[in-house]
Design a protein around this motif. Structure first.
Motif, PDB file in Angstrom:
ATOM      1  N   GLU A 159      30.576  12.950   5.551  1.00  0.00           N
ATOM      2  CA  GLU A 159      29.759  14.110   5.202  1.00  0.00           C
ATOM      3  C   GLU A 159      28.323  13.914   5.677  1.00  0.00           C
ATOM      4  N   ALA A 160      27.792  12.698   5.488  1.00  0.00           N
ATOM      5  CA  ALA A 160      26.436  12.401   5.955  1.00  0.00           C
ATOM      6  C   ALA A 160      26.357  12.512   7.476  1.00  0.00           C
ATOM      7  N   ALA A 161      27.438  12.149   8.149  1.00  0.00           N
ATOM      8  CA  ALA A 161      27.493  12.195   9.613  1.00  0.00           C
ATOM      9  C   ALA A 161      27.827  13.585  10.129  1.00  0.00           C
ATOM     10  N   GLU A 162      28.008  14.542   9.214  1.00  0.00           N
ATOM     11  CA  GLU A 162      28.377  15.921   9.572  1.00  0.00           C
ATOM     12  C   GLU A 162      29.642  15.946  10.423  1.00  0.00           C
ATOM     13  N   GLY A 163      30.591  15.072  10.048  1.00  0.00           N
ATOM     14  CA  GLY A 163      31.884  15.037  10.721  1.00  0.00           C
ATOM     15  C   GLY A 163      31.894  14.332  12.054  1.00  0.00           C
ATOM     16  N   ARG A 164      30.831  13.626  12.390  1.00  0.00           N
ATOM     17  CA  ARG A 164      30.722  13.039  13.728  1.00  0.00           C
ATOM     18  C   ARG A 164      31.327  11.645  13.856  1.00  0.00           C
ATOM     19  N   ILE A 165      31.784  11.028  12.778  1.00  0.00           N
ATOM     20  CA  ILE A 165      32.455   9.735  12.923  1.00  0.00           C
ATOM     21  C   ILE A 165      33.784   9.981  13.616  1.00  0.00           C
ATOM     22  N   ARG A 166      33.926   9.437  14.815  1.00  0.00           N
ATOM     23  CA  ARG A 166      35.134   9.652  15.615  1.00  0.00           C
ATOM     24  C   ARG A 166      35.954   8.377  15.803  1.00  0.00           C
ATOM     25  N   ILE A 167      35.310   7.218  15.602  1.00  0.00           N
ATOM     26  CA  ILE A 167      36.003   5.936  15.735  1.00  0.00           C
ATOM     27  C   ILE A 167      35.638   5.066  14.532  1.00  0.00           C
ATOM     28  N   VAL A 168      36.632   4.423  13.950  1.00  0.00           N
ATOM     29  CA  VAL A 168      36.407   3.457  12.876  1.00  0.00           C
ATOM     30  C   VAL A 168      37.083   2.150  13.256  1.00  0.00           C
ATOM     31  N   THR A 169      36.315   1.075  13.323  1.00  0.00           N
ATOM     32  CA  THR A 169      36.885  -0.256  13.528  1.00  0.00           C
ATOM     33  C   THR A 169      37.116  -0.901  12.169  1.00  0.00           C
ATOM     34  N   LEU A 170      38.351  -1.352  11.937  1.00  0.00           N
ATOM     35  CA  LEU A 170      38.677  -2.003  10.664  1.00  0.00           C
ATOM     36  C   LEU A 170      39.724  -3.075  10.894  1.00  0.00           C
ATOM     37  N   SER A 171      39.957  -3.866   9.864  1.00  0.00           N
ATOM     38  CA  SER A 171      41.032  -4.848   9.885  1.00  0.00           C
ATOM     39  C   SER A 171      42.138  -4.386   8.944  1.00  0.00           C
ATOM     40  N   PRO A 172      43.381  -4.348   9.430  1.00  0.00           N
ATOM     41  CA  PRO A 172      44.485  -3.904   8.573  1.00  0.00           C
ATOM     42  C   PRO A 172      45.001  -4.970   7.622  1.00  0.00           C
ATOM     43  N   GLU A 173      44.255  -6.058   7.481  1.00  0.00           N
ATOM     44  CA  GLU A 173      44.706  -7.118   6.571  1.00  0.00           C
ATOM     45  C   GLU A 173      44.496  -6.755   5.101  1.00  0.00           C
ATOM     46  N   TRP A 174      43.700  -5.724   4.838  1.00  0.00           N
ATOM     47  CA  TRP A 174      43.397  -5.340   3.463  1.00  0.00           C
ATOM     48  C   TRP A 174      44.564  -4.569   2.828  1.00  0.00           C
ATOM     49  N   PRO A 175      44.771  -4.766   1.513  1.00  0.00           N
ATOM     50  CA  PRO A 175      45.744  -3.923   0.814  1.00  0.00           C
ATOM     51  C   PRO A 175      45.329  -2.451   0.930  1.00  0.00           C
ATOM     52  N   ASP A 176      46.306  -1.578   1.041  1.00  0.00           N
ATOM     53  CA  ASP A 176      46.086  -0.128   1.143  1.00  0.00           C
ATOM     54  C   ASP A 176      45.423   0.288   2.456  1.00  0.00           C
ATOM     55  N   ALA A 177      45.312  -0.636   3.424  1.00  0.00           N
ATOM     56  CA  ALA A 177      44.737  -0.257   4.718  1.00  0.00           C
ATOM     57  C   ALA A 177      45.593   0.795   5.412  1.00  0.00           C
ATOM     58  N   VAL A 178      46.910   0.696   5.249  1.00  0.00           N
ATOM     59  CA  VAL A 178      47.812   1.643   5.910  1.00  0.00           C
ATOM     60  C   VAL A 178      47.524   3.065   5.468  1.00  0.00           C
ATOM     61  N   ARG A 179      47.352   3.269   4.176  1.00  0.00           N
ATOM     62  CA  ARG A 179      47.066   4.609   3.678  1.00  0.00           C
ATOM     63  C   ARG A 179      45.737   5.119   4.223  1.00  0.00           C
ATOM     64  N   PHE A 180      44.742   4.257   4.318  1.00  0.00           N
ATOM     65  CA  PHE A 180      43.436   4.637   4.867  1.00  0.00           C
ATOM     66  C   PHE A 180      43.586   5.053   6.325  1.00  0.00           C
ATOM     67  N   ILE A 181      44.358   4.284   7.094  1.00  0.00           N
ATOM     68  CA  ILE A 181      44.565   4.599   8.506  1.00  0.00           C
ATOM     69  C   ILE A 181      45.262   5.945   8.651  1.00  0.00           C
ATOM     70  N   GLU A 182      46.257   6.193   7.834  1.00  0.00           N
ATOM     71  CA  GLU A 182      46.970   7.475   7.881  1.00  0.00           C
ATOM     72  C   GLU A 182      46.028   8.646   7.634  1.00  0.00           C
ATOM     73  N   ARG A 183      45.131   8.492   6.691  1.00  0.00           N
ATOM     74  CA  ARG A 183      44.186   9.566   6.387  1.00  0.00           C
ATOM     75  C   ARG A 183      43.223   9.799   7.543  1.00  0.00           C
ATOM     76  N   CYS A 184      42.740   8.710   8.158  1.00  0.00           N
ATOM     77  CA  CYS A 184      41.867   8.848   9.325  1.00  0.00           C
ATOM     78  C   CYS A 184      42.595   9.570  10.450  1.00  0.00           C
ATOM     79  N   ALA A 185      43.814   9.137  10.733  1.00  0.00           N
ATOM     80  CA  ALA A 185      44.582   9.739  11.823  1.00  0.00           C
ATOM     81  C   ALA A 185      44.814  11.222  11.571  1.00  0.00           C
ATOM     82  N   ALA A 186      45.065  11.584  10.316  1.00  0.00           N
ATOM     83  CA  ALA A 186      45.302  12.983   9.977  1.00  0.00           C
ATOM     84  C   ALA A 186      44.073  13.840  10.229  1.00  0.00           C
ATOM     85  N   GLN A 187      42.892  13.234  10.175  1.00  0.00           N
ATOM     86  CA  GLN A 187      41.650  13.968  10.409  1.00  0.00           C
ATOM     87  C   GLN A 187      41.149  13.826  11.842  1.00  0.00           C
TER      88      GLN A 187
END
Length: 386
Positions: A159-187
């Motif tokens: 929201e602060a970026a006014e929707g301009r975040i287009r790439i997120v670098t993360l590590s999938p080693e965290w619990p619940d990372a899969v759900r976070f990735i799915e939400r990013c991909a959906a957007q």
């Protein structure tokens, strides 16, 4: 009123044929081969505009200085045009929640109010803080701010970026990372795996959830890894992952670059990952991330107290292209495309078609020799910006 037609003449970067490009209404209207008598070595080369998916700053303009001074994005944009970069993704790295929000808000405000910034900033790359907390994979990111993926926090930042975040670098080693990735991909947000110590299974699950890219593959890693399995092999083996690498000749040895290119093929791209000291004169500096650092005349940035340790990248895309071509790791045309049409197509930008009739007229006129690449002119949407 009919749009003015601009004509530029030079040597096509891929065909090596002398051509004239006719530009109208921000696009390439026509490409006409030149007769032999008009061809010559004095002509510049013409290539598609360079696209940098990961850049932390340039020429003293730092996207991670808090508070971010007004005019930082515009200054960086104009300076990058001089280096042939027509589109880029300002990269905001691991920091406190409020500091990240402030940086994102300032970049978004610059894009909303300044046509120069809006023209070149294709999106924002958020590199962290959802990365590995382990020494080695974490790289220079501050351990005190690393955390698990948090969707509510990400939405606040978006929201602060006014929707301009287009790439997120993360590590999938965290619990619940899969759900976070799915939400990013959906957007429509590209998830890139980086600064990770994830297992082979976690990486596979991340790709299945929608992760599409590896961030500076081979860097941001433990100094010593198991022979196999390890997270570099696992990412190389994932056909669904495109790979970005830093091709400055310092971050990865040539054999590693060669393996990445052979493995990934058309999915291989190069980034600068340049820090704000890029474009500055050689010498000793005080970095707010790495402390005392030294920038050598060769373009290598290292810690003052330990020259064997890099303190970031300072070579921009033309240097990476020259390194790949001069070392025989890729043809010149392939190297140029790793830094232009490939990232443009990967992110769905209008310039992804390169030098074709109807393509967006994001173009670079340049000279090249054994010493490197020198930019003559840069065009953005058919307008000369440098």
């Amino acid at each position: 009123m009919q749009e003015k037609v601009t004509v530029i003449t030079g040597i096509h970067y891929r065909t090596e044929q002398s051509v004239s490009l006719y530009l109208e209404d921000g696009r390439i209207k026509e490409i006409v081969p030149l007769p032999a008598e008009r061809s010559g070595s004095a002509l510049p080369w013409i290539g598609p505009g360079l696209v940098d998916l990961q850049i932390n700053g340039y020429g003293g303009a730092d996207f991670n200085t808090i508070p971010l001074p007004e005019g930082t994005v515009e200054r960086a944009t104009r300076a990058l045009w001089q280096e042939g970069v027509t589109s880029y993704y300002p990269t905001v790295i691991t920091n406190g929640d409020e500091e990240i929000e402030q940086a994102l808000r300032t970049i978004a405000r610059a894009c909303a109010s300044d046509r120069v910034s809006a023209a070149a900033v294709a999106g924002i790359h958020l590199e962290g803080p959802f990365i590995s907390c382990e020494d080695g994979p974490r790289g220079a990111h501050s351990a005190s701010y690393v955390k698990a993926p948090d969707w509510e926090l990400f939405e606040r930042w978006q929201e602060a970026a006014e929707g301009r975040i287009r790439i997120v670098t993360l590590s999938p080693e965290w619990p619940d990372a899969v759900r976070f990735i799915e939400r990013c991909a959906a957007q429509g947000v590209t998830v890139s795996i980086g600064h990770t110590s994830a297992t082979e299974e976690q990486i596979a699950e991340a790709v299945q959830a929608g992760a599409r890219m590896s961030t500076h593959l081979g860097n941001g890693a433990h100094l010593a890894l198991p022979r196999h399995p390890n997270y570099i092999w696992s990412q190389l083996a994932q056909d669904g992952l495109s790979a970005c690498v830093i091709a400055d000749g310092f971050h990865l040895p040539d054999p590693v670059l060669k393996v990445v290119f052979r493995t990934k093929g058309e999915r291989a791209m190069i980034v600068s990952d340049a820090v704000y000291l890029s474009g500055m004169a050689p010498g000793a500096y005080e970095s707010h991330i790495g402390g005392k650092v030294v920038l050598t005349p060769e373009g290598r940035l290292h810690l003052a107290e330990n020259p064997s340790l890099l303190a970031g990248s300072v070579q921009l895309l033309p240097s990476g292209i020259h390194h790949l071509a001069s070392r025989g790791l890729a043809s010149f045309a392939e190297a140029w495309e790793m830094a232009s049409v490939r990232p443009s197509a990967f992110m769905g930008l209008t310039a992804q078609r390169g030098l074709e009739v109807g393509a967006a007229a994001d173009l670079v006129l340049f000279d090249r020799d054994d010493q490197g690449i020198s930019i003559r002119h840069t065009y953005k949407a058919g307008q000369k910006v440098f």
